[in-house]
Write a protein that holds these residues in place. Structure first.
Motif, PDB file in Angstrom:
ATOM      1  N   TYR A 196       0.819  -1.201   0.000  1.00 47.46           N
ATOM      2  CA  TYR A 196       0.000   0.000   0.000  1.00 47.46           C
ATOM      3  C   TYR A 196       0.858   1.258   0.000  1.00 47.46           C
ATOM      4  N   ASP A 197       2.199   1.073   0.142  1.00 46.94           N
ATOM      5  CA  ASP A 197       3.030   2.246   0.394  1.00 46.94           C
ATOM      6  C   ASP A 197       4.069   2.464  -0.712  1.00 46.94           C
ATOM      7  N   ARG A 198       3.816   1.924  -1.912  1.00 48.20           N
ATOM      8  CA  ARG A 198       4.721   2.234  -3.025  1.00 48.20           C
ATOM      9  C   ARG A 198       3.978   2.133  -4.351  1.00 48.20           C
ATOM     10  N   LYS A 199       4.648   2.677  -5.360  1.00 52.64           N
ATOM     11  CA  LYS A 199       4.067   2.660  -6.706  1.00 52.64           C
ATOM     12  C   LYS A 199       4.057   1.232  -7.216  1.00 52.64           C
ATOM     13  N   VAL A 200       2.858   0.775  -7.619  1.00 49.13           N
ATOM     14  CA  VAL A 200       2.762  -0.600  -8.074  1.00 49.13           C
ATOM     15  C   VAL A 200       2.269  -0.684  -9.519  1.00 49.13           C
ATOM     16  N   GLY A 201       1.840   0.414 -10.081  1.00 48.25           N
ATOM     17  CA  GLY A 201       1.319   0.336 -11.440  1.00 48.25           C
ATOM     18  C   GLY A 201       1.318   1.709 -12.076  1.00 48.25           C
ATOM     19  N   PRO A 202       0.657   1.862 -13.202  1.00 46.31           N
ATOM     20  CA  PRO A 202       0.580   3.170 -13.860  1.00 46.31           C
ATOM     21  C   PRO A 202      -0.219   4.150 -13.003  1.00 46.31           C
ATOM     22  N   VAL A 203       0.029   5.419 -13.243  1.00 50.90           N
ATOM     23  CA  VAL A 203      -0.679   6.463 -12.512  1.00 50.90           C
ATOM     24  C   VAL A 203      -2.141   6.525 -12.958  1.00 50.90           C
ATOM     25  N   LEU A 204      -3.072   6.662 -12.003  1.00 46.92           N
ATOM     26  CA  LEU A 204      -4.482   6.853 -12.287  1.00 46.92           C
ATOM     27  C   LEU A 204      -5.072   5.816 -13.234  1.00 46.92           C
ATOM     28  N   ALA A 205      -4.718   4.546 -12.974  1.00 44.62           N
ATOM     29  CA  ALA A 205      -5.267   3.482 -13.803  1.00 44.62           C
ATOM     30  C   ALA A 205      -6.724   3.238 -13.466  1.00 44.62           C
ATOM     31  N   SER A 206      -7.498   2.819 -14.440  1.00 46.57           N
ATOM     32  CA  SER A 206      -8.900   2.471 -14.181  1.00 46.57           C
ATOM     33  C   SER A 206      -8.954   1.118 -13.487  1.00 46.57           C
ATOM     34  N   PRO A 207     -10.084   0.838 -12.850  1.00 43.82           N
ATOM     35  CA  PRO A 207     -10.224  -0.477 -12.231  1.00 43.82           C
ATOM     36  C   PRO A 207      -9.955  -1.592 -13.222  1.00 43.82           C
ATOM     37  N   SER A 208      -9.243  -2.621 -12.772  1.00 47.46           N
ATOM     38  CA  SER A 208      -8.906  -3.744 -13.641  1.00 47.46           C
ATOM     39  C   SER A 208      -8.818  -4.989 -12.772  1.00 47.46           C
ATOM     40  N   MET A 209      -8.527  -6.130 -13.393  1.00 46.47           N
ATOM     41  CA  MET A 209      -8.375  -7.346 -12.622  1.00 46.47           C
ATOM     42  C   MET A 209      -7.221  -7.218 -11.634  1.00 46.47           C
ATOM     43  N   GLN A 210      -6.182  -6.479 -12.018  1.00 47.26           N
ATOM     44  CA  GLN A 210      -5.028  -6.352 -11.129  1.00 47.26           C
ATOM     45  C   GLN A 210      -5.287  -5.322 -10.023  1.00 47.26           C
ATOM     46  N   PHE A 211      -5.810  -4.155 -10.405  1.00 45.11           N
ATOM     47  CA  PHE A 211      -6.129  -3.115  -9.421  1.00 45.11           C
ATOM     48  C   PHE A 211      -7.638  -2.922  -9.422  1.00 45.11           C
ATOM     49  N   TRP A 212      -8.295  -3.589  -8.471  1.00 46.73           N
ATOM     50  CA  TRP A 212      -9.763  -3.635  -8.488  1.00 46.73           C
ATOM     51  C   TRP A 212     -10.418  -2.271  -8.466  1.00 46.73           C
ATOM     52  N   LEU A 213      -9.803  -1.351  -7.720  1.00 44.16           N
ATOM     53  CA  LEU A 213     -10.378  -0.004  -7.648  1.00 44.16           C
ATOM     54  C   LEU A 213      -9.507   1.012  -8.381  1.00 44.16           C
ATOM     55  N   GLY A 214      -8.531   0.533  -9.169  1.00 48.94           N
ATOM     56  CA  GLY A 214      -7.650   1.435  -9.893  1.00 48.94           C
ATOM     57  C   GLY A 214      -6.494   1.919  -9.027  1.00 48.94           C
ATOM     58  N   THR A 215      -5.744   2.888  -9.555  1.00 40.04           N
ATOM     59  CA  THR A 215      -4.620   3.446  -8.816  1.00 40.04           C
ATOM     60  C   THR A 215      -4.799   4.952  -8.697  1.00 40.04           C
ATOM     61  N   ASP A 216      -4.060   5.540  -7.751  1.00 45.59           N
ATOM     62  CA  ASP A 216      -4.195   6.986  -7.564  1.00 45.59           C
ATOM     63  C   ASP A 216      -3.131   7.743  -8.351  1.00 45.59           C
ATOM     64  N   ASP A 217      -2.985   9.030  -8.074  1.00 38.42           N
ATOM     65  CA  ASP A 217      -2.099   9.873  -8.873  1.00 38.42           C
ATOM     66  C   ASP A 217      -0.628   9.577  -8.683  1.00 38.42           C
ATOM     67  N   LYS A 218      -0.289   8.714  -7.698  1.00 40.23           N
ATOM     68  CA  LYS A 218       1.115   8.333  -7.543  1.00 40.23           C
ATOM     69  C   LYS A 218       1.345   6.902  -7.993  1.00 40.23           C
ATOM     70  N   GLY A 219       0.281   6.264  -8.482  1.00 45.24           N
ATOM     71  CA  GLY A 219       0.410   4.885  -8.935  1.00 45.24           C
ATOM     72  C   GLY A 219       0.278   3.878  -7.811  1.00 45.24           C
ATOM     73  N   TYR A 220      -0.262   4.306  -6.631  1.00 36.72           N
ATOM     74  CA  TYR A 220      -0.486   3.390  -5.513  1.00 36.72           C
ATOM     75  C   TYR A 220      -1.826   2.675  -5.719  1.00 36.72           C
ATOM     76  N   ASP A 221      -1.903   1.465  -5.159  1.00 38.37           N
ATOM     77  CA  ASP A 221      -3.132   0.659  -5.264  1.00 38.37           C
ATOM     78  C   ASP A 221      -4.198   1.191  -4.314  1.00 38.37           C
ATOM     79  N   ILE A 222      -5.314   1.685  -4.850  1.00 35.63           N
ATOM     80  CA  ILE A 222      -6.338   2.319  -3.999  1.00 35.63           C
ATOM     81  C   ILE A 222      -6.938   1.319  -3.010  1.00 35.63           C
TER      82      ILE A 222
END
Lengths: 269, 318
Positions: free
Chosen positions: A30-56
């Motif tokens: 929860y405390d590091r960048k894990v994906g692209p910035v502001l990603a939409s919800p997907s199978m990997q990031f269920w609720l998407g990512t925020d502006d730093k690429g953290y898993d919401i």
């Protein structure tokens, strides 16, 4: 006696929330960048990512840990203080009863958040500890009032009098015959008060004096996301939703418990 | 030597006195009946003897249990006395048991408090005690909660807690008032049996002079916080000397009696007692003399608080 369905639903939600708070942060960072910035919800990031690429989702789950830990600690501390003072306010010497009750009234007259801000200001560290202490100090008066009124009615009930007539000390009578009668109503009130504490903790984090970023408490998440409100409202939406639903759930469970333990009293609403 | 000797006890709240000089003594195994209307100080006497006067109440006088003076002793010592030496049975078995505690535990508690028995031993003792008071299948019944029992059974449980430590004195404050008539007789018989077995002295408080007549060796009639007449039960009932006792007896239903007499007026309020004899405003034998308060005059084993007692007793005979 049956729970109403809102209370059941609330209880199920709270169990899921607790499990999520315990389990999700173990498996998802929860405390590091894990994906692209502001990603939409997907199978990997269920609720998407925020502006730093953290898993919401991971951050929300960790936020739940903070909220529940703060909330439950505060309520436990408030219970211990509140029960003790409430009982002394019934059985203690008259001057002490007056001191306790007038001081409690005074606490009610003071805005909780202001008092909490003041107390946090005294501490240097910015973790959970000052928040817990500050909110405990604002939370106990409600418990004192409840315990005091309940104990005052129970005190003259015949089974309490007869316990004393059998030679029990006041301490024994209170712990064995009185407090068991308070468990139900205290649990009901505890749930509603817990909602208030979680809300207060979020408010303190939102204005920046609660648990400090980068630790993701719900208040911090909302605070961080408010700048994205126009471009990416969903980042703001999720923590707000979870916070509101949690508050509702606690209130529903509290009302359900109250109706359950006090069938003649208030209808669940 | 009496097991309990009460001398001139007063209970007052500020300027208001609820008990105004009550004295009596009680021998081992004997029963003292206390009668009077509601609010005449019967229950306050019970509470005073337990050292449980309500907060703000001041208790003075002397209560001697055997040779031991109870008034003035610390609360800690009272706790050792209560339930062990002096026990109390209260009026309503529906409210005097804790609704969320198994009845076995409520009896066992007494053993744990006073004989520091371990829990399991106290439980066994409680089951024995429940057996003794006539609860059917005591081992199973001990696991019941009060609401699972009938009123009569609950009062038996209450009596079990009171007799658990074989007290020297039992105070029964209207123990059968909340029960229906068929149960009354059973409960009274139970109290009598236990009293005989443990040689307990009983103070039996009731507004029902009929019950008192059957139970008590001696009778004390209360009015406005004082004893107005006292004596051996049969003597008092056959030949009441105080107008209030006469009036109480006249209010009893009897076969062939179509109209019950009633006592006109209300008992006086404690903060507004009449001048002189407290009963005088309701008394049909009132005289100017009654403006002065009469004292309780002893004559052999009879005591009466009335200026005209002898005169009225003679006229009743003649």
């Amino acid at each position: 006696m049956k729970f109403n369905w809102l209370a059941r639903l609330g209880a199920i939600y709270l169990v899921i929330l607790t499990l999520a708070a315990v389990l999700i942060p173990i498996f998802r960072p929860y405390d590091r960048k894990v994906g692209p910035v502001l990603a939409s919800p997907s199978m990997q990031f269920w609720l998407g990512t925020d502006d730093k690429g953290y898993d919401i989702l991971a951050r929300l789950a960790y936020g739940a840990r903070i909220s529940l830990t703060v909330g439950i600690s505060v309520q436990l501390i408030a219970l211990v203080i509140g029960i003790t003072l409430g009982i002394v306010a019934v059985y203690g010497p008259k001057w002490l009863r007056n001191v306790i009750l007038r001081f409690t009234d005074g606490m009610f007259a003071f805005p909780d958040i202001l008092l909490a801000i003041m107390i946090i200001g005294i501490f240097n560290d910015r973790g959970m500890r000052p928040v817990i202490i500050a909110l405990s100090i604002t939370a106990w008066p409600a418990v004192v009032r409840l315990v005091k009124t309940q104990a005052a009615t129970l005190k003259d009930r015949e089974f309490v009098v007869s316990s004393q007539a059998l030679g029990a000390s006041t301490f024994y009578t209170v712990t064995r015959h009185m407090l068991p009668h308070l468990v139900g109503i205290l649990m009901a009130v505890l749930m509603v008060e817990l909602a208030g504490t979680i809300l207060a903790e979020s408010a303190l984090s939102f204005i920046g004096i609660g648990v400090q970023p980068p630790t993701p408490s719900w208040g911090n998440l909302i605070s961080d996301a408010k700048n994205l409100m126009n471009s990416n409202p969903m980042v703001l939406f999720w923590p707000c939703l979870i916070l509101s639903v949690t508050i509702f759930a606690l209130n529903f469970v509290g009302d359900g418990l109250r109706a359950h333990f006090d069938p003649k009293g208030s209808e669940p609403n | 030597m009496p097991v309990l000797k009460v001398e001139d006890i007063h209970v007052s709240f500020g300027a208001v006195s609820i008990l105004r000089g009550v004295s009596f003594s009680l021998e081992q195994g004997k029963t003292l009946g206390v009668v009077g209307e509601s609010g005449c100080g019967k229950s306050m006497t019970a509470r005073a003897l337990m050292g449980m006067t309500p907060p703000g109440g001041k208790l003075t006088g002397s209560i001697k249990l055997d040779a031991r003076e109870l008034i003035g002793q610390p609360e800690r010592d009272w706790q050792d006395i209560r339930g062990k030496e002096i026990a109390l049975v209260m009026q309503d078995p529906f409210t005097s048991l804790n609704p969320i505690m198994k009845v076995g535990h409520q009896v066992a508690e007494v053993f744990q408090l006073h004989q520091s028995m371990p829990a399991s031993q106290a439980w066994d003792a409680a089951v024995d005690m429940l057996d003794k008071v006539g609860i059917p299948d005591p081992a199973q019944s001990a696991k019941k909660y009060p609401h699972q029992m009938s009123g009569g059974q609950r009062q038996r449980v209450v009596i079990a807690t009171a007799f658990a430590c074989q007290p020297k004195v039992l105070i029964a404050d209207e123990p059968t008032t909340a029960l229906d008539v068929t149960l009354q007789a059973q409960i009274l018989r139970l109290v009598n049996d236990l009293q005989r077995e443990f040689k307990t002295a009983v103070i039996f408080i009731s507004h029902d002079i009929g019950v008192i007549a059957e139970e008590a060796d001696e009778i004390a009639v209360f009015y406005a916080g004082q004893i107005v007449e006292q004596g051996e039960t049969q003597q008092v009932l056959r030949n009441p000397m105080h107008p209030y006792t006469k009036a109480l007896l006249g209010a009893l239903p009897q076969p062939g009696k179509l109209r019950l007499d009633s006592i006109t007026g209300q008992p006086p309020r404690f903060d507004d007692l009449p001048v002189g004899c407290s009963f005088s405003p309701r008394c049909q034998f009132k005289q100017p003399q009654c403006e002065q308060a009469p004292s309780l005059e002893w004559n052999d084993s009879r005591a009466v608080r009335c200026w005209r007692a002898n005169e009225l007793a003679d006229s009743a005979k003649g």
